[in-house]
Design a protein around this motif. Structure first.
Motif, PDB file in Angstrom:
ATOM      1  N   ALA A   4      30.678  45.220  48.123  1.00  0.00           N
ATOM      2  CA  ALA A   4      31.343  43.961  47.768  1.00  0.00           C
ATOM      3  C   ALA A   4      31.006  43.484  46.361  1.00  0.00           C
ATOM      4  N   GLY A   5      29.796  43.756  45.895  1.00  0.00           N
ATOM      5  CA  GLY A   5      29.386  43.256  44.589  1.00  0.00           C
ATOM      6  C   GLY A   5      29.263  44.318  43.529  1.00  0.00           C
ATOM      7  N   GLY A   6      29.958  45.439  43.706  1.00  0.00           N
ATOM      8  CA  GLY A   6      29.864  46.529  42.734  1.00  0.00           C
ATOM      9  C   GLY A   6      30.439  46.151  41.380  1.00  0.00           C
ATOM     10  N   GLN A  11      36.245  40.100  44.350  1.00  0.00           N
ATOM     11  CA  GLN A  11      37.043  40.022  45.569  1.00  0.00           C
ATOM     12  C   GLN A  11      36.559  38.894  46.471  1.00  0.00           C
ATOM     13  N   THR A  12      37.513  38.353  47.206  1.00  0.00           N
ATOM     14  CA  THR A  12      37.227  37.303  48.177  1.00  0.00           C
ATOM     15  C   THR A  12      37.956  37.654  49.455  1.00  0.00           C
ATOM     16  N   ALA A  25      41.630  40.858  45.588  1.00  0.00           N
ATOM     17  CA  ALA A  25      40.749  41.736  44.821  1.00  0.00           C
ATOM     18  C   ALA A  25      41.287  41.965  43.421  1.00  0.00           C
ATOM     19  N   ASN A  26      40.357  42.102  42.496  1.00  0.00           N
ATOM     20  CA  ASN A  26      40.659  42.517  41.138  1.00  0.00           C
ATOM     21  C   ASN A  26      39.647  43.611  40.818  1.00  0.00           C
ATOM     22  N   VAL A  27      40.134  44.842  40.731  1.00  0.00           N
ATOM     23  CA  VAL A  27      39.265  45.999  40.557  1.00  0.00           C
ATOM     24  C   VAL A  27      39.679  46.735  39.285  1.00  0.00           C
TER      25      VAL A  27
END
Length: 188
Positions: A4-6, A11-12, A25-27
């Protein structure tokens, strides 16, 4: 949410229940592999032997973004979990630009849906649907029986966890929403 915190991930996750939830998410697109796996999971408190089961079914549904690199996937653990050295089995129901680990070893059809089976040395067996499906019912027991009957899992294999969600590689650096509904697992 696995990882989750990579790095490069924002992301929520918002949930109405374990079967109905979504993740914003924004990846970042850095050309790498899976960055995160938001999912819902069903854990078996007393893992049954596959051979003792008369049925294992799952319902799933998803609403997916129009862009990005990801797949909607079942991540299933037999003979243990990820932390205890279990055997990972994946079923990709919707694939947006991903290639599983390993190489193709077979083609199978369950309930009129065909899959290419991939196997990685020391890694998962992955069933990749030949056509994208965003919802429906799966008879998971057929997959498990195929694995045992074809020597990919031992005869006494046990079922520990069934999860469903999105393995996200990239949202092309833009916020996207992945929605999931109707997820359930039942067995007898």
């Amino acid at each position: 949410m696995w990882n989750a915190g990579g790095g490069g991930i924002s992301q929520t996750l918002s949930a109405c229940s374990s079967g109905d939830w979504f993740v914003d998410a924004n990846v970042a697109d850095d050309g790498g592999g899976v960055k995160t796996y938001p999912n819902s999971a069903y854990n078996f408190a007393d893992p049954p032997e596959i051979s003792s089961l008369a049925s294992v079914t799952s319902t799933f549904g998803s609403t997916l973004p129009a862009s990005g690199h990801f797949e909607d996937a079942y991540d299933i653990w037999l003979n243990g979990t990820a932390t205890s050295g279990g055997d990972e089995v994946m079923i990709w129901t919707d694939n947006q630009g991903q290639t599983p680990a390993g190489s193709p070893v077979a083609r199978v059809t369950f309930d009129a849906q065909s899959y290419t089976v991939w196997k990685a040395d020391g890694g998962p067996v992955t069933f990749v649907s030949d056509t994208n499906v965003t919802g429906g019912d799966l008879n998971l027991l057929q997959f498990f029986q195929w694995l045992v009957n074809n020597g990919y899992e031992p005869a006494g294999s046990t079922l520990h966890q069934v999860a469903y969600g999105a393995e996200i590689v990239s949202t092309n650096g833009a916020p996207e929403t992945f929605g999931f509904n109707n997820f359930s697992v039942s067995s007898s």
